[in-house]
Design an enzyme around this catalytic site. Structure first.
Site, PDB file in Angstrom:
ATOM      1  N   SER A  96      35.611  38.744  51.826  1.00  0.00           N
ATOM      2  CA  SER A  96      35.766  39.466  52.693  1.00  0.00           C
ATOM      3  C   SER A  96      36.602  38.918  53.891  1.00  0.00           C
ATOM      4  O   SER A  96      37.517  38.508  53.806  1.00  0.00           O
ATOM      5  CB  SER A  96      34.383  40.308  53.295  1.00  0.00           C
ATOM      6  OG  SER A  96      34.612  41.220  54.089  1.00  0.00           O
ATOM      7  N   ASP A 149      37.021  50.225  47.334  1.00  0.00           N
ATOM      8  CA  ASP A 149      36.442  49.319  48.353  1.00  0.00           C
ATOM      9  C   ASP A 149      36.291  50.399  49.422  1.00  0.00           C
ATOM     10  O   ASP A 149      36.967  51.027  49.902  1.00  0.00           O
ATOM     11  CB  ASP A 149      37.397  48.303  48.867  1.00  0.00           C
ATOM     12  CG  ASP A 149      36.827  47.338  49.743  1.00  0.00           C
ATOM     13  OD1 ASP A 149      35.646  47.746  50.586  1.00  0.00           O
ATOM     14  OD2 ASP A 149      37.017  46.252  49.836  1.00  0.00           O
ATOM     15  N   HIS A 202      33.129  47.377  47.872  1.00  0.00           N
ATOM     16  CA  HIS A 202      33.220  46.083  48.376  1.00  0.00           C
ATOM     17  C   HIS A 202      32.599  44.725  47.960  1.00  0.00           C
ATOM     18  O   HIS A 202      33.001  43.787  47.835  1.00  0.00           O
ATOM     19  CB  HIS A 202      33.031  46.071  50.105  1.00  0.00           C
ATOM     20  CG  HIS A 202      33.243  44.965  50.990  1.00  0.00           C
ATOM     21  ND1 HIS A 202      34.518  44.730  51.078  1.00  0.00           N
ATOM     22  CD2 HIS A 202      32.520  44.108  51.605  1.00  0.00           C
ATOM     23  CE1 HIS A 202      34.785  43.712  52.031  1.00  0.00           C
ATOM     24  NE2 HIS A 202      33.608  43.449  52.219  1.00  0.00           N
TER      25      HIS A 202
END
Length: 825
Positions: free
Chosen positions: A684, A757, A791
């Site tokens: 991330s 995601d 994610h």
């Protein structure tokens, strides 16, 4: 270090830049592997290691409920049909959330004698969620997710027997769990309406274009995912969110309450006589998620009649992006936990705009049943409300904070005197910086009252409360339990964790505060529960969970300290493989990173971990690489400091590179790592950091970037801790975007991203376009897109394939780095 490119780029050219790098992939760029791959067996064994059960303590502090968790699900589970509507992810086959974790078994462990009792009668292939104790601790309610519906179940503690309560299908699309009423024999929940028909069909031919229009009003919004996109999406949203509120008794009787609606939140009053119901209605939005759709907040009685309407809030598309901005009108609506049926809510006094100058920001209100007359102001806050913990008529703790200054304050309120201005005057307990971990007084501890609601745990006739904190200090985190005298405003320490263990308080087990349930661990001892006698210090073990990953036994863990060139103090956790010792020669290494913004250098230099925590190696953890002969530097602090009026991100790249260089120099100085064979990686914002470090330095041999965002112009209304928009800070947005410097990346970079995601700002297009930019500039890069993954990566096949990709990348470009491709450090 490379010289930086001029940041002054015309915004009008950004569209051209983005479009040029977004072309379709050709056969040359297609992956040569079309199947999932598996890494070395040592890594597979760690991924497949049994998960440690999670626990829930019962309201009477007599039983621990152990929840058995499954290993990683197969990719076939993630590939089932999923709807992404208004920020929600729904499994249409059973009308529940599509990606929630679940447990497969339940066990009871009595604290007094450690007698164990397994919950029997669970359904075959149990997928249990929303597990909760009844107010008196005699029963446990939970849901079971079948492929075609979600059921309500209850287990009796005395017999250990579980049973299904009703045949009706629950509607958990909005993730509203079944909730107990105070009698412990009734629950309220939401069902799929009996009258609901089939799913609205997709139009074979569109009726027309999808049109959005703005009437000249500013409506900035962060880059949300899974938004509504068409009239059919709107119809699906209404279909699956439509729910019937019901009252269910343990004998299986179901009483519908009110008419079906788009129920978004539901909570019974502590005395069980009323329901606080929040429903959504049109017009919907294609710009913001469901929690900002028009919302009606009502109080119902147990027959489903509306007895009070608190608010009918309009669509909230125009909330400013300045941190601390909120919706206008009543918000944070909830029940006062220590009163039979008293509404509590907050209203902004500054129009909800944190960017507006205002002497007062929020006002707190109370309105007791029968909800007539004007609400009673409880307190007015100069900063933004951030939470409240109820105690009794003489005690509640309210918290406020302000992002811009990082100021945080805690006030003692007297709810019983709310209509008597002099007696109700708030009393300041704590005033500190939210960044200052060393000064954190701890979190107030609660205990369930007779209604099963959490209220402040007190002693000495209400004079004393209990605080639990992480105990941050220069030597690392040392969790503590304090008894805090409200009159003297002084703490008295009852317990503090001591080396070589990390031991955190879980809950006091008696009213006098003599025994404490703790969770204790050490570097090579997994967390287990203990009962600690606070007077004698005697420990009694409660659980004996084994080491989940013995493959890592013998590793060395050390908290190291060093400084970057501007004097800011930095820390990191350094791991070396079992058997390695100084003098054996430097190792290949991997740094796993995630930066953080600070307002002061002092706060940035504080230690943020403990040297005594158990070395966990979950799937995706960098600790797995210890089994392959790498040293690991986990979470080296990369502080981005913006003291005074300076915004941290205006010097993001310079500070990032300086911190990374200090870390490389330190592990090289210690003889732990070979500076030519260090990889940088992160997930991330850590992936974003990885790409920036490869673009702006030659410190690392290669990079691994998972689910990142690389072009900040695609998140134009703020990201992470940046609250300015692109048009207010264009140079910052461009300078922080590694996409704009793709031609400067000359180290191998592995990009990994989930195709589904859901995280704000990390749309899969970020990795796709960055890869195309890298390819167009001749970089050594590889893009791996994981089907059905969000994610975080969940399917076993995906996790193992990510490890295989990473293993191959590290082995080729770091451990066995060819001299011919080495760039001078």
């Amino acid at each position: 270090m490379r010289s930086s490119r001029p940041a002054r780029i015309w915004l009008g050219l950004l569209v051209l830049i983005v479009s040029a790098a977004a072309g379709p992939a050709t056969a040359e760029t297609a992956a040569t592997e079309s199947v999932y791959r598996v890494p070395p067996q040592a890594l597979v064994d760690i991924v497949d290691a049994p998960l440690t059960p999670t626990v829930l303590l019962d309201p009477r502090r007599e039983w621990l409920l152990l929840q058995e968790r499954p290993s990683l699900p197969p990719i076939s589970e993630l590939s089932q049909r999923e709807l992404r509507l208004g920020g929600l992810r729904i499994r249409p086959d059973n009308n529940g959330p599509s990606r929630s974790a679940y447990v497969t078994g339940l066990r009871l462990l009595r604290l007094s004698d450690l007698a164990e009792r397994r919950i029997m009668g669970l359904p075959e292939g149990a997928r249990l969620q929303n597990v909760q104790w009844s107010p008196d601790g005699s029963r446990i309610a939970f849901t079971h997710s079948r492929p075609d519906g979600i059921e309500l179940w209850v287990a009796e503690v005395a017999s250990g027997q579980a049973r299904r309560v009703v045949d009706a299908r629950l509607n958990l699309a909005a993730e509203i769990p079944p909730q107990w009423l105070r009698d412990g024999r009734t629950l309220v929940c939401t069902l799929v309406p009996a009258s609901r028909g089939p799913e609205p069909p997709a139009p074979a031919v569109p009726a027309g274009p999808v049109i959005q229009e703005n009437a000249g009003r500013a409506a900035p919004a962060r880059t949300f995912q899974d938004l509504l996109k068409s009239p059919w999406d709107e119809a699906l949203f209404e279909h699956y969110l439509s729910a019937q509120v019901v009252r269910v008794t343990l004998d299986g009787q179901v009483t519908p309450l009110g008419a079906p609606g788009l129920v978004f939140d539901l909570s019974p009053s502590p005395d069980g006589r009323y329901l606080l119901v929040q429903t959504l209605h049109r017009p919907f939005s294609y710009l913001v998620p469901a929690f900002r759709f028009p919302q009606r907040i009502e109080v119902w009685d147990l027959d489903g009649r509306v007895v009070h309407t608190l608010a009918d809030r309009p669509l909230q598309e125009e909330i400013p992006i300045t941190f601390g901005s909120v919706a206008t009108g009543p918000r944070e609506a909830a029940w006062r936990a220590d009163a039979p049926a008293t509404l509590f809510w907050v209203e902004a006094l500054d129009g909800g705009d944190a960017g507006r100058e205002a002497a007062e920001r929020d006002r707190l209100y109370l309105l007791p049943a029968p909800f007539e007359g004007d609400p009673v102001p409880l307190a007015t806050l100069e900063l933004r409300f951030s939470g409240i913990v109820w105690g009794n008529d003489s005690l509640a703790l309210a918290e406020e904070g302000w992002w811009k200054t990082r100021r945080a304050r805690t006030w003692l309120l007297r709810p019983g005197a709310a209509d008597k201005s002099e007696q109700a005057r708030p009393e300041l307990l704590f005033d500190r910086s939210s960044e200052d971990r060393y000064a954190d007084p701890g979190i107030p501890q609660t205990a369930p009252n007779a209604w099963g609601r959490p209220v402040l745990r007190t002693a000495d006739s209400g004079r004393t409360i209990f605080l639990v904190g992480e105990g941050a200090s220069p030597e690392g985190d040392r969790p503590f339990l304090d008894a805090f005298d409200l009159a003297a405003k002084k703490p008295r320490r009852l317990f503090r964790s001591a080396a070589p263990y990390y031991e955190e308080p879980v809950d006091l087990l008696d009213a006098e505060g003599r025994t404490l349930l703790t969770l204790r661990e050490a570097v090579e001892e997994p967390p287990n529960y203990f009962v600690r006698d606070l007077k004698s210090g005697r420990l009694r073990p409660v659980t004996r969970f084994p080491h989940p990953t013995p493959q890592l036994a013998g590793l060395h863990k050390e908290l190291i300290r060093y400084a970057r060139e501007d004097g800011v103090q930095l820390t990191a956790t350094l791991y070396t493989p079992a058997g390695w010792k100084p003098g054996d020669g430097p190792l290949p290494a991997i740094f796993w990173v995630y930066p953080q913004e600070f307002k002061t250098a002092d706060a940035a230099g504080q230690v943020t971990t403990s040297p005594y925590r158990f070395a966990r190696a979950r799937p995706g953890s960098p600790l797995l690489w210890l089994t392959q002969g790498y040293a690991v530097l986990d979470n080296p602090t990369l502080p981005i400091v913006g003291e005074g009026d300076r915004e941290p991100n205006d010097t993001y790249v310079q500070q990032l590179v300086s911190s990374a260089k200090a870390a490389v120099d330190e592990v090289a100085r210690r003889g732990v790592a070979d500076p030519r064979r260090i990889a940088i990686g992160g997930h991330s914002y850590g992936a974003f950091t990885t790409a920036n470090l490869l673009a702006h330095s030659d410190l690392f041999a290669a990079g691994i970037a998972e689910s990142g965002a690389y072009n900040r112009t695609l998140t134009p209304f703020g990201f992470q801790a940046e609250e300015r928009d692109l048009w207010k800070a264009p140079q910052t947005y461009i300078g922080m975007s590694p996409f704009m410097y793709a031609d400067k990346v000359n180290e191998p970079l592995l990009l990994i991203h989930g195709q589904a995601d859901s995280n704000s700002g990390t749309d899969p297009i970020q990795s796709e376009r960055f890869f195309n930019a890298l390819k167009g500039n001749g970089a050594q890069a590889r893009l791996v897109m994981l089907p059905f993954e969000s994610h975080g990566y969940r399917a076993r096949e995906s996790v193992l394939h990510v490890l295989w990709e990473s293993y191959e990348w590290l082995d080729r470009y770091v451990k066995n780095r060819p001299a011919a491709t080495a760039s001078a450090p």
